[in-house]
Structure formats: structure tokens, C-alpha cells
Design an enzyme around this catalytic site. Sequence first.
Site, PDB file in Angstrom:
ATOM      1  N   GLU A 162     -13.522   2.664  16.751  1.00  0.00           N
ATOM      2  CA  GLU A 162     -14.296   3.129  15.601  1.00  0.00           C
ATOM      3  C   GLU A 162     -15.744   2.704  15.814  1.00  0.00           C
ATOM      4  OE1 GLU A 162     -10.674   2.544  12.485  1.00  0.00           O
ATOM      5  OE2 GLU A 162     -12.591   1.671  11.849  1.00  0.00           O
ATOM      6  N   ASP A 200      -8.446   8.059   8.691  1.00  0.00           N
ATOM      7  CA  ASP A 200      -9.456   7.124   8.205  1.00  0.00           C
ATOM      8  C   ASP A 200      -9.727   6.063   9.275  1.00  0.00           C
ATOM      9  OD1 ASP A 200      -9.884   4.570   5.730  1.00  0.00           O
ATOM     10  OD2 ASP A 200     -11.254   6.220   6.173  1.00  0.00           O
ATOM     11  N   ILE A 237       0.843  -1.202   0.000  1.00  0.00           N
ATOM     12  CA  ILE A 237       0.000   0.000   0.000  1.00  0.00           C
ATOM     13  C   ILE A 237       0.878   1.251   0.000  1.00  0.00           C
ATOM     14  CG2 ILE A 237      -1.779   1.305   1.231  1.00  0.00           C
ATOM     15  CD1 ILE A 237      -2.709  -1.386   2.453  1.00  0.00           C
ATOM     16  N   HIS A 242     -13.433   4.801   8.094  1.00  0.00           N
ATOM     17  CA  HIS A 242     -12.689   3.627   7.637  1.00  0.00           C
ATOM     18  C   HIS A 242     -13.050   3.305   6.185  1.00  0.00           C
ATOM     19  CE1 HIS A 242     -10.360  -0.024   9.368  1.00  0.00           C
ATOM     20  NE2 HIS A 242     -10.131   0.069   8.068  1.00  0.00           N
ATOM     21  N   GLY A 272     -11.040   2.962   3.735  1.00  0.00           N
ATOM     22  CA  GLY A 272      -9.968   2.190   3.100  1.00  0.00           C
ATOM     23  C   GLY A 272     -10.296   1.396   1.857  1.00  0.00           C
ATOM     24  N   ILE A 326      -3.932   5.889   7.765  1.00  0.00           N
ATOM     25  CA  ILE A 326      -4.822   4.936   7.100  1.00  0.00           C
ATOM     26  C   ILE A 326      -4.516   3.511   7.547  1.00  0.00           C
ATOM     27  CG2 ILE A 326      -5.325   6.329   5.047  1.00  0.00           C
ATOM     28  CD1 ILE A 326      -3.172   4.672   3.567  1.00  0.00           C
ATOM     29  N   SER A 327      -3.808   3.378   8.695  1.00  0.00           N
ATOM     30  CA  SER A 327      -3.439   2.031   9.124  1.00  0.00           C
ATOM     31  C   SER A 327      -4.395   1.505  10.212  1.00  0.00           C
ATOM     32  CB  SER A 327      -1.981   2.002   9.581  1.00  0.00           C
ATOM     33  OG  SER A 327      -1.724   3.008  10.533  1.00  0.00           O
ATOM     34  N   ARG A 328      -4.114   1.824  11.458  1.00  0.00           N
ATOM     35  CA  ARG A 328      -4.995   1.460  12.560  1.00  0.00           C
ATOM     36  C   ARG A 328      -4.934   2.606  13.568  1.00  0.00           C
ATOM     37  NH1 ARG A 328      -6.997  -1.576   9.743  1.00  0.00           N
ATOM     38  NH2 ARG A 328      -7.305  -3.831   9.906  1.00  0.00           N
TER      39      ARG A 328
END
Lengths: 327, 328
Positions: free
Chosen positions: B273, B268, B162, B292, B294, B242-244
Site C-alpha cells: 500500500e 480497501d 468486525i 485503507h 478502515g 478489508i483485512s490485509r
Amino acid sequence: MEGQDLPYVLIDHIGGKHGVYEDHVEFLEKHFHLITMTEYLENKKFLSNKIRAIYMWYHRPVINEELLQSLPNLKIVASSGVGIDHLDLKLISSYGVKVSNTPFVVSTDTADLGMALMLASSRRLVEGYQIAVSPDTEYFPADWLGAEVSGATLGIVGMGTIGYKVAERAKAFEMKILYHNRNRRNKEEESAVGAIYCKKIDDLLQQSDFVLLSVNLTPQTHKLIGKRELELMKPTATLINTSRGLVVDQDALVEALQNKVIKAAALDVTYPEPLPRDHPLLKMKNVIITPHIGSATKKTRRLMMENMMESIQAGLAGLPIPNEVLL
Amino acid sequence: MGEGELPGLLVDEIGGKHGILHGHVAFLKKHFYLITMKEFLEDRKRMSKKVQAIYLWWHKPVIDQELLQSLPNLKVIANSGVGMDHLDLKLVASFGVKMANAPRAVSSSTADTGMALLLASARRLVEGYHIAVSSGMEYSEADILGVEVTGATLGIIGMGSIGYKIALRAKAFEMNILYHNRTRRKEQEERAVGATYCEKIDGLLQRADFVMVVVSLTPQTHKLIGKREMELMKPTATLINISRGAVVDQEALVTALQTGVIRAAALDVTYPEPLPRDHTLLKLKNVIITPHLGIKTDKATYMITEEAVENILAALNGLPIPSEVLPS
């Protein structure tokens, strides 16, 4: 150098929504004696002979016959941005006044914004933000999806400097690129971005997932995208406009969006700007509107100001004018 | 085809909040006999022997000792997406069950999300939208100016598939690319995107205008970006995650954003969440949060299911699993 020795330059106003920025004023006042429209109107008798240049920021002050007639020593109008559709070039020229704009410095920012709008629209970023921050949100639903940008087909209408930069960016997203332009680009330019020429705009409209408008506003491009063009587009397609509101038949666009003739629109420009507060476009979930921020970065606006200053200085010195707009 | 012919595939639910997408059901039913958790729990005796595979969608069903013990014929667990931090890999492996994720399907879609957030934050797109559609907002243009993307420096933390796709995209914006990764990429790969390796994360943080976090969540990357890291960043820099959520120290982020230690953030992912509705991050003007996104496109989600099915079928047929994940 005393204030009085510096050339007198007319501006509309300072600060507020579209006025000249305070920090730009600080810089400009090292080179010019700035006169606002308010100051001018209060002291016309003395100032009308003194003003030799107009610094037009965000299309103001409006240049009309009356203003031109009352400024006998006006030599040059420097206009911010690349668009010149708001200027009556013939009229201005008839008074022996030169015109300049700021074409190149806005290109990358505008191309970047075109990409930003395409991505935001396709991935439903604004709607997503609203869900993420809404007080009513309890969970993020799994079946709430957007559409892919990577690998999709982008049709660029108007492949000038800005359009070409959009193509360069889109290529990295493995997009298939079609373009329509008055003139075809040369083979090297086409193959560098993998762009396919569509002589007829219809071919571009029928095949594109995203249609991005990047033309100047001229009598030929006025309402270029109307009911017919929108109906040629795919029902899954998105229209992106970073050129001028009048390039699109706005009423036809509203209808097309309401009847799902096209999927969505992302508009940095409208007609007028801003739209009336009760306009249907403002309420549609599938429409993103931004307040004409194509070139709205600190750095670019600063460069625009510096370019305009240079053009005015050259114009007043009788030297070749950088970024002169010729009839 | 009757129940006895196709291998049983356990899923959490179909449709609903987090269930398997309706559009994927027909494809799954070509290869498997679908069993939902509800059906499993209602008829455990009969169903437990049938289940040979589990397909996780949005991290459900939860895989614990109890479930693993009750599925004697379970051979493989296929995860949708690429993150595996919600699974106890060692526990699963101890039952002789294989695991797979779906890296190929997610990379372009997630890279696009990263770029979308970077651009939206830099150009203040969400703020601009609110001004454009509001019923009468007074504003000063000088106050809504954004920062340039073209020619800026992007620091990518985590240069997996990614991260690399992000570098490919950023290069087209003439961005100067720095990256930090556990291992250095080959010279050819670096040259193809013009990326400079930063062995120490500090060097990247100090130079980047945009810091993009694209790592897996592991014990080593938990709170990787904390107070110290944010203070190393430029005050004009933007953090994009954009990972965790847990890779970033969220409390430290709030402080950093409120005090101007960094310019802005685009997230994101958060922890949890969604965030509690009174969380400060939801109220800050210089923060964009997305739910999220993604891989949330029709195309990517379908490709994920296709990739999962490929992995499951390989496992059930005793063949090498294309995207097998081994416990580290």
C-alpha cells in the site's frame, strides 16, 4: 401468433442512453408489436389508429396533447419507475387513457442506493478511490479522515416505502433515526426502526448528521429544501437526495456547499438530468453525483418491464390494472 | 508537569505522513511524556531509560531487536488498530514486554467500510460518478446496470467482532448470510443475524454473491483467496477485502477479473500500500480500490488512542491489560 395480431405499443427508441434495452425488446416482442417513435412518424397515417398502448421508458416518449390527439385508440400509458411528476395526469385522463407506474419493485434498490451514497459520502469513498489510483500518489496520508456513519443521526424526509426501508437499514448501523412525513407512522412501525417523528421539519434539520430526501415531487415538495432549510442544517451535515432534483433549490445548494453552510451532498437526482457540463456541482470535491441509478440493477429493471407489460395487457383487456395511477 | 513525573511514551512522529494525529497529542500528554523517534535518536543516552511504553501508529516505529535492546524500561507496546501481523510477537515477548491492540474501537468503523465497498461495487457507484461528472461520456444505460444487494447472499470469511458487525448490517438489507471461521459461533449469535456456518470455505464460495474477507493476516491466511478459491466463486460474484492485501493472491485476482471468473472486486487493502502506479488493478473498470479507509474517521481514530492509553496505563500499573495480545 403472427406479428399483426399482437397489440401495437409505442416506445421511444431502442438501446443507447435511455432506450428500451435490447434484451427487454426481445421479451416484449413476444407479446406486443413494438413501434418506435421514428417508425411512427414515418408512417403516421397507418399506425395512429393501431397504437393502443404507450410503453414509457425513462420518461419517453413525451406525452403531450398532440400525441394524445393523434392516437384515437390509445388505452393505457405504462410508465417505468415510481415517479409520475413528468406526466400530466389530468390531461391524459381527459382522453380516457389510463396510467400505470412501477412503485414497489424499485423500493429496495433505491433504499440501498441511499445507503450507498450516505456511506460513500461520509467515508469519502470517491475521493479515496481517486487517491488510490492517481499516478501522483506516493503514500496514503494518516491524517486524511472521513466521518463515522455508525452511531450518527439520520433524518429521513419522506417516510414512504423507500424511506422506511432506509430506516430499517440505518438501524443496523446503530443510527439515531428522525423522520418527517405528511402523516405520522403508527407506533409499531416507529418502534421497529427506532424512528422519532419530527412534526416540524426544522427539528429534523437541526439535529441530523445526514438528511435523506425520499419524497415524491409534488407542488408541495417543489424546492422543499431551500436556503432556509440548508441554514438550519448542521455545518457538519450531509444532504442525500434520491427523490427528484426539483425537491432541492439547486442554486441554494451550490451556495450552501461553497460557503460551508453544510458539509457535503450526494445526489442521484438533479435538475436537469444530466446537469450542464459546466455546472459547479460537477466540480465540487464534497459532492457525489450519480446518473439516476436508484433502480438500476438488471433484476429490478427486468421486473419493472414485466410489471409494465402486465399493466398494459390488463389495460387492453379491460381488466383491473395492476399499479394503476389514479388522479 | 516535569519530565520526571509522567512515564515516557515513544512514538514515531507527530503529524506528517504517518504520524500521531495532532488532535490526539493533548490527550496523550495528559498521561505521558511524549518522545518522538527523532528526539530518541538525538539523545539516546537520556531518553532510552525514560521509555516505558511505545504507541504504534500505522505500524511505526518498527519494532526490532535493536530497539528492544535499547529500551531497558519498556513494559508495553500498544498497537493502534487490530492487525498485529507487522509485529514479531515472540521477539517482543522474549524481552518481557507486553502487547495490546485496539479491537473495540475499530469494529464499527471497519464494518461500515466493508458495507460501503460492497454497496459501491454492487451499484457501480464510482463508474456512475464518472459518467455523471464527465465532460461528455457516451454510454448505454443497459451497460451500467448493477447487481442487487437486498436479498443477495453474503459470505463472510472471518467472523470476529468486525465480521459479526458486518453480518448485523447485512441482515438489515435482507441478505442471506453464510460465514466461515476457525471456530463456529454460538447458536444464539448465529440466529441473531441469521447466519449459516460453512465448515468448508468451498461451500461459502460457491453460493455467495458477495464474498467479504475479514480475517487477521497469519501464516494460515496468507493467500487464503487464490486461483482455486476464485474459480469456486460465481462469475457474478464480488470479492471485498478489508483485512490485509496479502490474504488475497493479487496476481490471481488480476487474472480472475480480466477473464470474468468473478464479476468485480473492492479492495480497501492491497500489497503493498499503495500499489505501484503501473499496477493492473488500478486500471480495471470492475475494481474499486480505497486507501485503507478502515478506521479513518475522527471518531474511530480517537477511540483507538483512548483504547491504547487504557491498555498502556493498565500495563504500567501492573493491572490486567484489557486487550492484551499474546504470542500464539
